[in-house]
Scaffold this motif. Structure first.
Motif, PDB file in Angstrom:
ATOM      1  N   LEU A   1       3.180  -4.064   5.999  1.00  0.00           N
ATOM      2  CA  LEU A   1       3.861  -2.817   5.841  1.00  0.00           C
ATOM      3  C   LEU A   1       4.620  -2.355   7.159  1.00  0.00           C
ATOM      4  CD1 LEU A   1       4.164  -0.123   4.332  1.00  0.00           C
ATOM      5  CD2 LEU A   1       2.015   0.738   5.335  1.00  0.00           C
ATOM      6  N   GLU A   2       5.742  -2.072   6.967  1.00  0.00           N
ATOM      7  CA  GLU A   2       6.866  -1.528   7.989  1.00  0.00           C
ATOM      8  C   GLU A   2       7.098  -0.346   7.667  1.00  0.00           C
ATOM      9  OE1 GLU A   2       9.303  -4.940  10.053  1.00  0.00           O
ATOM     10  OE2 GLU A   2       9.317  -5.480   7.830  1.00  0.00           O
ATOM     11  N   TYR A   3       7.386   0.355   8.980  1.00  0.00           N
ATOM     12  CA  TYR A   3       8.354   1.678   8.997  1.00  0.00           C
ATOM     13  C   TYR A   3       9.182   1.720  10.105  1.00  0.00           C
ATOM     14  CZ  TYR A   3       9.440   6.714   9.420  1.00  0.00           C
ATOM     15  OH  TYR A   3      10.341   7.867   9.633  1.00  0.00           O
ATOM     16  N   MET A   4      10.370   2.086  10.035  1.00  0.00           N
ATOM     17  CA  MET A   4      11.383   2.163  11.191  1.00  0.00           C
ATOM     18  C   MET A   4      12.180   3.477  10.977  1.00  0.00           C
ATOM     19  SD  MET A   4      14.104  -0.116  13.136  1.00  0.00           S
ATOM     20  CE  MET A   4      15.539   0.506  12.246  1.00  0.00           C
ATOM     21  N   GLU A   5      12.389   4.197  12.318  1.00  0.00           N
ATOM     22  CA  GLU A   5      13.140   5.253  11.813  1.00  0.00           C
ATOM     23  C   GLU A   5      13.892   5.165  13.320  1.00  0.00           C
ATOM     24  OE1 GLU A   5      13.125  10.327  12.081  1.00  0.00           O
ATOM     25  OE2 GLU A   5      11.282   8.978  11.692  1.00  0.00           O
ATOM     26  N   GLN A   6      15.371   5.461  13.343  1.00  0.00           N
ATOM     27  CA  GLN A   6      16.124   5.356  14.323  1.00  0.00           C
ATOM     28  C   GLN A   6      17.269   6.592  14.163  1.00  0.00           C
ATOM     29  OE1 GLN A   6      19.387   1.974  14.637  1.00  0.00           O
ATOM     30  NE2 GLN A   6      17.813   1.487  16.441  1.00  0.00           N
ATOM     31  N   THR A   7      17.493   7.237  15.160  1.00  0.00           N
ATOM     32  CA  THR A   7      18.499   8.039  15.220  1.00  0.00           C
ATOM     33  C   THR A   7      19.410   7.687  16.552  1.00  0.00           C
ATOM     34  OG1 THR A   7      17.072   9.702  14.478  1.00  0.00           O
ATOM     35  CG2 THR A   7      19.145  10.691  15.642  1.00  0.00           C
TER      36      THR A   7
ATOM     37  N   PHE B   1      -1.884  -4.738  14.273  1.00  0.00           N
ATOM     38  CA  PHE B   1      -0.796  -3.464  14.546  1.00  0.00           C
ATOM     39  C   PHE B   1      -0.131  -3.558  15.405  1.00  0.00           C
ATOM     40  CE2 PHE B   1      -5.308  -2.130  12.892  1.00  0.00           C
ATOM     41  CZ  PHE B   1      -4.839  -1.796  11.597  1.00  0.00           C
ATOM     42  N   SER B   2       1.138  -3.262  15.387  1.00  0.00           N
ATOM     43  CA  SER B   2       2.387  -3.579  16.315  1.00  0.00           C
ATOM     44  C   SER B   2       2.946  -2.197  16.261  1.00  0.00           C
ATOM     45  CB  SER B   2       3.231  -4.755  16.046  1.00  0.00           C
ATOM     46  OG  SER B   2       2.462  -5.839  16.006  1.00  0.00           O
ATOM     47  N   GLY B   3       3.618  -1.786  17.334  1.00  0.00           N
ATOM     48  CA  GLY B   3       4.496  -0.318  17.304  1.00  0.00           C
ATOM     49  C   GLY B   3       5.194  -0.381  18.628  1.00  0.00           C
ATOM     50  N   GLN B   4       6.279   0.685  18.458  1.00  0.00           N
ATOM     51  CA  GLN B   4       7.011   0.661  19.602  1.00  0.00           C
ATOM     52  C   GLN B   4       7.804   1.876  19.381  1.00  0.00           C
ATOM     53  OE1 GLN B   4       9.750  -2.601  21.351  1.00  0.00           O
ATOM     54  NE2 GLN B   4      11.471  -1.473  19.973  1.00  0.00           N
TER      55      GLN B   4
ATOM     56  N   ALA C   1       1.642  -2.884  10.385  1.00  0.00           N
ATOM     57  CA  ALA C   1       0.531  -3.172   9.818  1.00  0.00           C
ATOM     58  C   ALA C   1       0.450  -4.571   9.050  1.00  0.00           C
ATOM     59  CB  ALA C   1      -0.231  -2.112   9.240  1.00  0.00           C
ATOM     60  N   LYS C   2      -0.192  -5.441   9.571  1.00  0.00           N
ATOM     61  CA  LYS C   2      -0.311  -6.628   9.056  1.00  0.00           C
ATOM     62  C   LYS C   2      -1.768  -7.280   8.589  1.00  0.00           C
ATOM     63  CE  LYS C   2       2.848 -10.745   9.093  1.00  0.00           C
ATOM     64  NZ  LYS C   2       3.922 -11.629   9.698  1.00  0.00           N
ATOM     65  N   VAL C   3      -2.107  -7.568   7.367  1.00  0.00           N
ATOM     66  CA  VAL C   3      -3.180  -7.900   7.013  1.00  0.00           C
ATOM     67  C   VAL C   3      -3.179  -9.355   6.441  1.00  0.00           C
ATOM     68  CG1 VAL C   3      -5.524  -7.481   5.487  1.00  0.00           C
ATOM     69  CG2 VAL C   3      -4.152  -5.526   6.377  1.00  0.00           C
ATOM     70  N   ARG C   4      -4.108 -10.128   6.837  1.00  0.00           N
ATOM     71  CA  ARG C   4      -4.135 -11.683   6.431  1.00  0.00           C
ATOM     72  C   ARG C   4      -5.392 -12.115   6.041  1.00  0.00           C
ATOM     73  NH1 ARG C   4      -2.323 -16.755  10.394  1.00  0.00           N
ATOM     74  NH2 ARG C   4      -2.261 -18.545   8.799  1.00  0.00           N
ATOM     75  N   PHE C   5      -5.489 -12.699   4.677  1.00  0.00           N
ATOM     76  CA  PHE C   5      -6.795 -12.763   3.943  1.00  0.00           C
ATOM     77  C   PHE C   5      -6.701 -14.521   3.903  1.00  0.00           C
ATOM     78  CE2 PHE C   5      -8.994 -13.046  -0.254  1.00  0.00           C
ATOM     79  CZ  PHE C   5     -10.003 -13.089   0.152  1.00  0.00           C
TER      80      PHE C   5
ATOM     81  N   TYR D   1       9.539  -5.309  -1.163  1.00  0.00           N
ATOM     82  CA  TYR D   1       9.960  -3.916  -1.389  1.00  0.00           C
ATOM     83  C   TYR D   1      10.617  -3.009  -0.281  1.00  0.00           C
ATOM     84  CZ  TYR D   1      10.265   0.263  -3.721  1.00  0.00           C
ATOM     85  OH  TYR D   1      10.517   1.824  -4.111  1.00  0.00           O
ATOM     86  N   ARG D   2      11.679  -2.538  -0.265  1.00  0.00           N
ATOM     87  CA  ARG D   2      12.066  -1.897   0.917  1.00  0.00           C
ATOM     88  C   ARG D   2      12.852  -0.614   0.520  1.00  0.00           C
ATOM     89  NH1 ARG D   2      13.770  -3.921   5.965  1.00  0.00           N
ATOM     90  NH2 ARG D   2      15.423  -2.722   7.046  1.00  0.00           N
ATOM     91  N   ARG D   3      12.792   0.461   0.831  1.00  0.00           N
ATOM     92  CA  ARG D   3      13.295   1.800   0.350  1.00  0.00           C
ATOM     93  C   ARG D   3      13.987   2.313   1.936  1.00  0.00           C
ATOM     94  NH1 ARG D   3      13.956   5.722  -3.431  1.00  0.00           N
ATOM     95  NH2 ARG D   3      12.718   4.564  -4.733  1.00  0.00           N
ATOM     96  N   GLN D   4      15.084   2.392   1.800  1.00  0.00           N
ATOM     97  CA  GLN D   4      16.151   2.718   3.156  1.00  0.00           C
ATOM     98  C   GLN D   4      16.982   3.820   2.845  1.00  0.00           C
ATOM     99  OE1 GLN D   4      17.554  -0.601   5.669  1.00  0.00           O
ATOM    100  NE2 GLN D   4      19.531   0.286   5.442  1.00  0.00           N
ATOM    101  N   SER D   5      17.181   4.729   3.960  1.00  0.00           N
ATOM    102  CA  SER D   5      18.064   5.754   3.855  1.00  0.00           C
ATOM    103  C   SER D   5      18.847   5.903   5.266  1.00  0.00           C
ATOM    104  CB  SER D   5      17.312   7.065   3.753  1.00  0.00           C
ATOM    105  OG  SER D   5      18.345   8.160   3.864  1.00  0.00           O
ATOM    106  N   THR D   6      20.325   5.691   5.047  1.00  0.00           N
ATOM    107  CA  THR D   6      21.278   5.587   6.301  1.00  0.00           C
ATOM    108  C   THR D   6      22.122   6.664   6.299  1.00  0.00           C
ATOM    109  OG1 THR D   6      22.348   3.760   5.216  1.00  0.00           O
ATOM    110  CG2 THR D   6      20.515   2.973   6.657  1.00  0.00           C
TER     111      THR D   6
END
Length: 755
Positions: free
Chosen positions: A246-252, A199-202, A230-234, A322-327
């Motif tokens: 799985l990634e999420y980013m929000e920038q204002t 898990f990584s976050g900022q 969040a990254k899972v390795r099998f 797969y990436r869904r983005q709104s700008t």
């Protein structure tokens, strides 16, 4: 429908690797050793970059941390041939002078960016934060065979850190000038002998740093961003590896300090409203008082599934993204106090990408790499215009864009001798692009559009073949290569478009290169040298439409790209590492006789069409045509002139030093200086005004830290120590000429604890 495609292809990828998984499943029973497989999804060469026939710079996790490289844009400090600007969150990456200014859906940058092997289709929002990485690789020159279309200038490969079989993590905090802050956390958990998660976050942001020239109570520059992964390795066997991310980013952000730089009458709002042009009291002042100035938000969710199977003879890799983005972007077009012309653009929609390839590793002289990729993007742009220029009109435009791309590629290498290898490959690509445009009545009236512009569609298909040929020598003295590569930036639409028109054709670069990578003094000194020449055809040039203010495209020029790159790293005794690099570029337009260059007025003294004895615009007796309104197109001959973002010289020098000081504590000092000679932001640099220029500068960053063997680190940092004045962008446009200025010099403290 797009989500269904993503999971169907991900399932197909699992099916491909399934037999290999089952074949070796029993081998993992009771195993406690880490997987032996090396994930190759990001780098397709299958060999270290110091033994690959490509000019490349690799920046590892330690260097990213030492130089405080926190976003993709910051990587340019370590890569001399990379010019990376980020106005309004548009990733303007130029490698060897090739890139793109502003491109929305339907047209892509000439520099491709990949995250863990997944292509980032959109330029808006591609300058992402860098959090918990294993490294960044910058491949220079066209990479059309292995990395597809839109890699004419090169490729930026971002590799996030994979989960490991150890319990580890870190917490880091920074605070500095302008209330800038950065809080970052990493936690790696081995769940079992075959499963690990990371898990990584900022959290990152800053306060206002720019004062308004007209009203000191108005501040600009505040920004914030949130990022989580969040990254899972099998790893059920030593041969098979599956990683889901799985990634999420929000920038204002309103951190783009835009400023009008010309006086009346060149500043047309100044001329129309009798406003004094901003002076030059403070480099970082802005001139916008209406609304929020420039406000740009980026938000995305991204899923990535990477599968790798490796045997003694071959490796199969599959990457599905797969990436869904709104700008949403709100921009003040005249950069001055009256709320005269403001644009609002919301670009949103999903993007799906899949790439599968196999690479052999036979003992014999012949080996091959073969694969295929598919991309499907749906992009919607809702555009609106407001302000005094439109009165009470409701002005709205919508572009609905579909892009489908399919390609097949392959390369074969043959070892003539143990040291000499010849390689040949090619990629076939097909892009199908469709755009459906609607303009409401307000848009047709305000922009003077014909009736057929109310609702229309345009479709275009582009096919290309991009070959590659390499001759290399790998011996005790070093690695040497000579190569030919073709790169292509796909054709498309310069959206948002408002009126029917043809799509722009692809641009191509045929590049010839020779390179040498050497190691001396038992590895204490390593060097890399590349000389290149490229023939650049059908260059896509952006032109401002003087009637509507929109951006048009034309295949208007031929040019050449040529230069020399050199980098070196020296590791003398005593904990000191010295490194540096320099790039020379001699890029130019060979033929560009009728370049459309935009100035904020149509004619003025010095123009052939302007009467020699006529007084200038704004003075008594000046003809109306001297100031003119929005029609500011000029025709200039740019043949023999330099290509944009092509500084003659650019480079860096860096020093890293670490030494024990007491007990289990050590002192670490890091410093890096990036320098560049002047370059132009746009073709023609804004016409005879020559306003769109970045003058030469040197930027110096540094940090000092105390670190213990127990993982504690306390330090200070400073960015742009000597206050170099440089720009994010400059452009001569409809209402005058503007510049985008970055954050002033910053400094702060940092604390980190690792375990």
């Amino acid at each position: 429908m797009m989500q269904r495609k993503a999971w169907l292809l991900a399932g197909a990828s699992l099916f491909v690797a399934g037999p290999a998984w089952a074949q070796d499943a029993n081998d993992a029973a009771g195993s406690t050793s880490p997987p032996e497989i090396v994930v190759t999804g990001a780098n397709k060469f299958g060999q270290d970059l110091d033994r690959a026939a490509v000019a490349a710079t690799s920046v590892d996790a330690e260097q990213l941390d030492a130089y405080r490289i926190t976003s993709v844009q910051d990587v340019a400090v370590r890569v001399p041939s990379l010019v990376y600007n980020n106005p309004s969150n548009f990733a303007q990456a130029f490698i060897r002078g090739l890139g793109s200014n502003f491109s929305l859906g339907g047209l892509e940058s000439a520099v491709a960016t990949y995250v863990d092997g997944v292509y980032l289709q959109r330029q808006n929002g591609a300058a992402i934060d860098l959090v918990d990485l294993s490294g960044v690789q910058v491949l220079k020159g066209p990479q059309g065979t292995l990395y597809g279309r839109n890699a004419t200038g090169g490729v930026i490969l971002i590799e996030t850190a994979d989960p490991t079989d150890r319990l580890e993590g870190s917490v880091m905090g920074e605070y500095g000038r302008f209330d800038s802050y950065r809080v970052q956390g990493v936690l790696n958990l081995p769940v079992s002998q075959t499963i690990a998660v990371r898990f990584s976050g900022q959290l990152k942001g800053n306060g206002d740093f720019s004062n308004n020239y007209y009203d000191s109570s108005i501040k600009r520059g505040r920004s914030r961003s949130y990022y989580g992964r969040a990254k899972v390795r099998f790893s059920p066997t030593t041969n098979f590896d599956a990683t889901y991310m799985l990634e999420y980013m929000e920038q204002t952000s309103t951190s783009f300090s835009q400023r009008e730089t010309l006086p009346s009458p060149y500043c047309q709002v100044c001329f129309l409203f009798g406003i004094d042009a901003p002076g030059s009291d403070d480099f970082y002042d802005n001139s916008q008082t209406d609304g929020p100035g420039v406000k740009d938000d980026v938000k995305f969710w991204a899923h990535t599934l990477t599968l790798d199977y490796a045997s003694d003879d071959f490796t199969v890799s599959s990457v599905t993204g797969y990436r869904r983005q709104s700008t949403p972007l709100s921009d003040d077009q005249e950069f001055m106090p009256p709320d005269f012309f403001r644009s609002h653009v919301r670009e949103h929609g999903p993007n799906f990408y899949h790439d599968t390839y196999i690479r052999t590793d036979f003992d014999g002289p012949l080996n091959v790499l073969a694969g295929g990729s598919y991309m499907d993007e749906d992009n919607t742009q809702d555009v609106g215009f407001t302000g005094l220029a439109f009165g009470d009109l409701d002005v709205r435009n919508r572009n609905e864009i579909s892009v489908k791309s399919i390609s097949f590629y392959g390369e074969a290498s043959y070892d003539i001798t143990p040291e000499v290898r010849v390689s040949a490959g090619a990629r076939w690509n097909q892009d199908t692009k469709k755009i459906h445009v609607t303009n409401n009545d307000g848009a047709r009236i305000a922009l003077g559009l014909p009736e057929e512009a109310a609702d229309f569609s345009v479709r275009a298909r582009f096919r290309s073949l991009t070959p590659r040929l390499v001759l290399s020598y790998d011996g005790d003295a070093g690695y040497y290569y000579a190569s030919y590569n073709r790169g292509e930036r796909s054709g498309g639409f310069g959206s948002p478009i408002i009126a029917p028109g043809a799509a722009v054709d692809p641009e191509t670069l045929d590049n010839f290169e020779i390179g040498a990578k050497n190691s001396f003094m038992n590895g204490l000194l390593t060097t890399s040298l590349a000389l290149f020449y490229g023939s650049y055809k059908d260059i896509q040039v952006q032109v401002v439409d003087s009637q509507t203010g929109s951006v048009l495209l034309q295949n208007a020029a031929k040019g050449e790209v040529k230069g020399v790159e050199f980098e070196a790293t020296l590791k003398p005794a005593g904990g000191l590492i010295l490194s540096g690099g320099v790039t020379y570029l001699g890029n130019k337009f060979n033929s560009f006789p009728d370049a459309n260059v935009f100035s904020p007025f149509p004619s003025y003294p010095g123009d052939a069409d302007y009467p020699a004895d006529a007084p200038p615009c704004g003075s008594a007796g000046a003809p109306a045509s001297a100031c003119g309104g929005l029609d500011g197109s000029q025709k200039l001959d740019l043949s023999g002139k330099v290509l944009p973002r092509s500084p003659k010289f650019a480079g860096f020098v860096a020093a890293n030093y670490e030494t024990p000081v007491f007990a289990d504590w050590s002192l670490r000092a890091d410093a890096i200086a990036r320098f560049t000679t002047k370059y132009e932001f746009t073709a023609g640099a804004g016409g005879l005004l020559r306003n769109d220029i970045q003058h030469g500068y040197t930027k110096v960053d540094g940090s000092l830290a105390l670190a213990s063997d127990g993982g504690t680190e306390v330090g200070v940092y400073a960015q742009n120590i000597f206050g170099a004045k440089f720009l994010q962008f400059a452009q001569t446009a409809s209402f005058g000429a503007f510049q985008v200025r970055p954050m002033p010099p910053t400094y702060g403290v940092r604390v980190k604890q690792s375990f």
